[in-house]
Design a protein around this motif. Structure first.
Motif: not given
Ligand code: SF4
Ligand code: MIC
Length: 642
Positions: A65, A101, A119, A297, A357, A360-361
Motif C-alpha cells: 500500500h 491478495h 484488509d 487486487c 495498490c 486504488c488507494i
Molecule cells: Fe486492493 Fe486497492 Fe485495497 Fe490495495 S488498496 S488491497 S488494491 S482494494
C-alpha cells in the motif's frame, strides 16, 4: 442435513459457539496476512501481547500500500515490519513483489484453510476455496498469537451460475451484476457461495475477482468450490500438493438462492460513488474519459493483463486519456515481460506503475478536477482517488483498455470475436522477494527497527458507569471508513501515527470535526445504515478513540467496523426503532445513564436526549465476550486481563 462449503470449513475450525445463524463462533485460524498500511498497528499490538513467535501455520507480512515513499515514513514502516517478520516467524513479501491478495492467491492460498487478513479484500482467497475474512489489525494480532477469530455465524447464500460469458464479458461484469442485484448492504451477515455449471468456465483468478468484490456486498466472505480448475491452477503454480477437493453436499440448505445466466450478462459499469450503482455500458457509451487505471487486487492477473495487451497492441492511447497499468504481482510482470505483452502495453502509451495498490488507494494518479476516471478497481467512494470532485467508474480490464483507445466510455463487445487467452500450464515461479523468518533459535538476536514515525496506539480506560456527551457529528447512510479515516498519498504514510492522523478524521464530510471533537473532549457520533462499510482499517476506530468518541449510534453497522469499534472500546449501538435517528441532532446533549450495567446484563439501553427531553431505546447486539471487552475498555485490556 447436508452442509455448504463454508459450513464444512467452519465445522472443522470451530473452537467455540454453535453453528446457529447469528451465534458468535470462534474459529481456529490457519493463515494470516497483513499489508503495510494496517500492518504496523497490527504488529505493535502483537508485540504488546508479549508472544515470542506466531502460532499460525503460516503468516505473511506484505508491503503493497504505502510504496510512494515521499518521505522517510513509509520506508521506516517497511523496515519495522521486515524486522518484526524475521523475529516473530512471518514470511515477508518485499515491496515490489505485489499486492497481498494477488500474491497470496498465487503462492500461499490453500483450499479448505482459514485465513484472516488486516484488509477487507482478504476474501479474494475464496477464489481458491479458502474461508477468508477481512479483519481489524488487532484481531489479526490475536490470531497470530493462536487466539480464536470471532464472527457471528452467517446465513448461507448460493449464487448459481449457468451458461457461459459472451466475448469480452468478464468476471468483473459478473460481480457487478451481483452488486446490482444485492446492493452494498445485501451481503451483510451472509457467506456467498458460488456454484452451478457456469463456474466450470471460470479460472481461479476470475473466481478471485468475484470473491474479492464480495467485500463490496458487505458479505462476511465469498467462496468457490475447490475443483479440477483449482487443481490445475495450483499445479501451474507448482503447488499441486496443496490441492484438496471441496464441494457442498447435494442436500445443503441455503437461506437464499440467486440464479444468474452468464450468457445474458453484458459489460457493466459501477457509476460514482458506489460499487452498487451499476448500469449497462450501453446506457453510458460515449461519456468522455480523462483517465483509465488498470490494476488493483481485483483485476491484475496474468489473463487480465494479456487481454489488455491484446486490445492495446498496435494502437495508441487517446490523446485526452492518461492510462496507467499495474500488474498485481511480480510473477505477472515477469511473465508479460518475457512474452512481449508488456512491450505492447508500453508501446500504446500506457504509464507503467509498480505492482502495488497505487491509485486504488489514492497513492498517486489522482485524476484532474472533475475528471472522469475508469478503473478496474473495487471501490469508487467519493474522494478516495485523491481528487474530491473526480467521478470514478468501476469497469472490467477489457472495457478499460478499449475505452482508453477510444477516449470515451466504450463497449468492448464492439471488438468482435475474443481470442482464447488461457492461463499458462506453468506460471513463472521465483519467490526471491519473499523473505523467510529467522529460525526460532536465532530470533532473539534480531533487533526490531522502529523509526520516529511509529507512535504508540491510544490508551483505553475501562468503561464508566454512565456516559454524558454531546452528539458531535450526525451523518447519513453508507458512511465508509474512507469517510471516517481517509487514506491517500498525503495521509496514508501516517498510519503508525494516530495523533497526526486524527487531524483528518471525517475531513471528507466535515472539515471541522477533529477540532470540534478535541474542543468538546470527545462525544457521540450518530450514523445511518451500514455505518463503517468498506475497508478493514482499525484506524477508523482508533482515531475516533483518540479523539474521545465514546459511542456510535447507527441504524446498522458494517461487520468489520463494528468489531473494530468494540476492540477499541467504543460502544456500537443500534436504534431499536430506526425512526429515532431523526430525534437526535448534532449538538444535542446525550446521556447513557446506566450504560455499564446495561452492557453487562441487558439487550437494550436507553439514551436520554437532554436537549429535546426525549428518551430513545437502543439495541445492544453483543455477545458475552464483546460485552466483557467493552467493559474492560477494549480488546488489548481484555486480553491482558486489566
Ligand atoms: Fe486492493 Fe486497492 Fe485495497 Fe490495495 S488498496 S488491497 S488494491 S482494494
Ligand atoms: C482498501 O482497499 O480500502 C484498503 C486500503 O486496502 C483497506 C485497508 C486499509 O485501509 O489499509 C481495506 O480494504 O481494508
Amino acid at each position: 442435513m447436508g452442509l455448504t462449503i463454508a459450513q464444512k470449513i467452519i465445522k472443522e475450525h470451530m473452537l467455540s459457539g454453535s453453528m446457529e445463524v447469528g451465534c458468535e463462533i470462534g474459529l481456529k485460524i490457519d493463515q494470516t496476512l497483513t499489508q503495510d498500511a494496517t500492518g504496523t498497528m497490527a504488529y505493535l499490538e502483537f508485540e504488546a501481547m508479549g508472544i515470542p513467535r506466531v502460532k499460525t501455520e503460516l503468516s505473511v507480512a506484505y508491503i503493497d500500500h504505502n510504496t510512494l515513499q515521499s518521505g522517510f515514513e513509509n520506508a521506516d514502516d517497511h523496515k519495522y515490519i521486515q524486522t518484526i517478520a524475521k523475529k516473530y516467524g512471518l514470511y515477508f513479501s518485499r515491496p515490489g513483489n505485489g499486492i497481498c491478495h494477488q500474491v497470496h492467491l498465487e503462492r500461499f492460498g490453500i483450499p479448505g484453510k482459514t485465513l484472516i487478513g488486516s484488509d477487507s479484500h482478504t476474501p479474494t482467497g475464496g477464489g481458491i476455496g479458502m474461508l477468508a475474512f477481512g479483519a481489524g489489525g488487532l484481531d489479526v494480532a490475536v490470531a497470530m498469537g493462536g487466539g480464536e477469530y470471532y464472527i457471528n455465524m452467517p446465513k448461507m447464500v448460493k449464487i448459481n451460475l449457468t451458461g457461459k460469458l459472451g466475448d469480452w464479458v468478464s468476471a468483473k461484469d459478473i460481480i457487478l451484476e451481483v452488486l446490482r442485484i444485492m446492493s452494498v448492504k445485501g451481503g451483510v451477515g451472509k457467506i456467498i457461495e458460488y456454484g452451478g455449471d457456469g463456474i466450470k468456465s471460470l479460472s481461479v483468478p476470475e473466481r478471485a475477482t468475484i470473491t474479492n468484490m464480495g467485500a463490496e456486498l458487505g458479505a462476511s466472505t465469498s467462496i468457490f468450490p475447490s475443483d479440477e480448475i483449482t487443481r490445475e491452477f495450483l499445479e501451474a503454480q507448482g503447488r499441486e500438493e496443496d490441492y484438496i477437493p471441496l464441494a457442498s453436499d447435494s442436500d445443503a440448505v441455503y437461506d437464499e438462492v440467486i440464479d444468474i445466466d452468464l450468457s445474458a450478462i453484458r459489460p457493466m459499469v459501477a457509476c460514482p460513488h458506489s460499487p452498487d450503482n451499476v448500469k449497462s455500458v450501453r446506457e453510458l457509451s460515449g461519456i468522455k474519459v480523462d483517465q483509465v487505471c488498470i490494476g488493483s487486487c481485483t483485476n491484475s492477473s496474468y489473463v487480465d493483463m494479456m487481454k489488455v495487451a491484446y486490445i492495446l497492441k498496435g494502437r495508441t492511447v487517446s490523446e485526452n486519456v492518461s492510462l496507467s497499468v499495474a500488474c498485481g504481482s511480480k510473477q505477472v510482470y515477469n511473465m508479460i515481460a518475457a512474452n512481449g505483452a508488456l512491450a505492447d502495453i508500453i508501446a500504446s502509451g500506457a504509464r507503467i506503475l509498480e505492482c502495488a495498490c497505487g491509485p486504488c488507494i489514492g497513492m498517486g494518479q489522482s485524476p484532474n478536477s472533475g475528471g472522469i476516471s475508469l478503473r478496474t478497481f473495487n471501490r469508487n467512494f467519493e474522494g478516495r482517488s485523491g481528487t474530491k470532485d473526480a467521478q470514478i467508474y468501476l469497469v472490467s480490464p477489457e472495457l478499460a483498455a478499449y475505452s482508453a483507445i477510444k477516449g470515451v466510455l466504450s463497449d468492448p463487445t464492439e471488438l468482435g470475436c475474443e481470442p482464447e487467452i488461457k492461463l499458462p500450464d506453468k506460471f513463472l515461479i521465483n519467490d526471491n522477494m519473499i523473505v523467510p523468518p529467522a529460525p526460532t533459535e536465532k530470533a532473539g538476536d534480531i533487533e526490531v527497527v522502529r523509526g520516529p514515525n511509529i507512535k504508540p496506539f491510544p490508551k483505553t480506560v475501562p468503561l464508566e458507569k454512565s456516559i454524558q456527551a454531546e452528539c458531535i457529528l450526525k451523518i447519513g447512510d453508507n458512511i465508509t471508513t474512507d469517510h471516517i479515516m481517509p487514506a491517500g498519498a498525503k495521509i496514508l504514510p501516517y498510519r503508525s501515527n494516530i495523533p497526526y492522523l486524527s487531524k483528518y478524521c471525517f475531513s471528507v464530510c466535515d472539515e471541522g470535526f477533529s477540532e470540534r471533537a478535541i474542543k468538546k473532549n470527545g462525544g457521540i457520533i450518530v450514523g445511518g445504515a451500514n455505518y463503517g462499510q468498506g475497508s478493514s482499517r482499525e484506524h477508523a476506530a482508533l482515531v475516533p478513540l483518540y479523539l474521545g468518541v465514546k459511542a456510535v449510534l447507527a441504524k446498522s453497522f458494517a461487520r468489520i467496523h463494528a468489531a473494530n469499534l468494540i476492540n477499541a472500546g467504543i460502544i456500537p449501538l443500534t436504534f431499536a426503532n430506526e425512526d429515532d435517528y431523526e430525534h437526535i441532532s448534532q449538538g444535542d446533549e446525550l446521556v447513557l445513564s446506566d450504560i455499564k450495567n446495561d452492557i453487562e446484563s441487558k439487550d437494550t439501553t436507553d439514551i436520554f436526549n437532554k436537549t429535546t427531553g426525549r428518551s430513545i431505546t437502543l439495541n445492544l447486539n453483543l455477545s458475552k465476550r464483546q460485552r466483557d471487552i467493552l467493559v474492560a475498555g477494549g480488546l488489548l485490556n481484555y486480553t491482558k486481563g486489566d
